[in-house]
Design an enzyme around this catalytic site. Sequence first.
Site, short mmCIF file in Angstrom:
data_model
loop_
_atom_site.label_atom_id
_atom_site.label_comp_id
_atom_site.label_asym_id
_atom_site.label_seq_id
_atom_site.Cartn_x
_atom_site.Cartn_y
_atom_site.Cartn_z
N SER A 53 0.81 -1.22 0.00
CA SER A 53 0.00 0.00 0.00
C SER A 53 0.84 1.26 0.00
O SER A 53 0.33 2.35 -0.27
CB SER A 53 -0.95 0.02 1.20
OG SER A 53 -0.25 0.25 2.40
N LYS A 78 1.38 4.02 7.34
CA LYS A 78 0.65 4.90 6.43
C LYS A 78 1.15 6.34 6.60
O LYS A 78 1.81 6.69 7.58
CB LYS A 78 -0.85 4.86 6.72
CG LYS A 78 -1.53 3.54 6.40
CD LYS A 78 -1.59 3.27 4.93
CE LYS A 78 -2.33 1.98 4.62
NZ LYS A 78 -1.58 0.79 5.04
#
Length: 240
Positions: free
Chosen positions: A161, A199
Amino acid sequence: MLTSKQKELLLFIHDRMQADGVPPSFDEMKDALDLKSKSGIHRLITALVERGFIRRLPHRARAIEVLKLPESSTVAAVATTQEPQRRIGFQPSVIEGNKARNITAPPSHMLDSRTVSVPVMGRIAAGVPISAIQNHSHDIACPPDLLTNGEHFALEVKGDSMIEAGIHDGDTVIIRRCDTAENGDIVVALVEQEEATLKRLRKKGSTIALEAANPEFKTRIFGPDQVDIQGRLVGLIRRY
């Protein structure tokens, strides 16, 4: 491989369906797993669907079918175990039940004038969140100029991701331990005291966004009490 929470939920659903013939409600799942909100249950169910352990049946309320159970467990064995590990994420702190227990990671130390030994504390998700491994598995040698002031840990990346930020599956990220970060920093975030993920942090008003660096992954929005910052990315090591 399932996380402890995913496995706990899967077996809870299976047991309830065996006993009552219908799956439990989301509120019952939330209470059984001691989660603060149903959003955590939604994420766990999505992960179980993606891994092929359950499926949703269309056009029916509370329609979930268990397709398989973990090979390493039996229903009876897990049903008699009432104290699964709870709320585990990257640390150095582990949360079990409602108690936080500090785990002191081995400190970084100089090997020679050109390298510093940094403890590898497990795996971090860059994709669907996974529980990070808490144990100090080994050390990794880093150049001193890769590190900043303070305590540092290394984590092995699982998932893609963050690939457009140059972070690939299998990379080792160097994390400076901290509980605050600036907008745009790539952080280790503990979501709802349950699962850890890597993230980019975005703040707007009282909301916190965890932003992927891959268009296939959605930005996730949380309230201020749902996310704890565990550390900030300061470096990366890749082996070919």
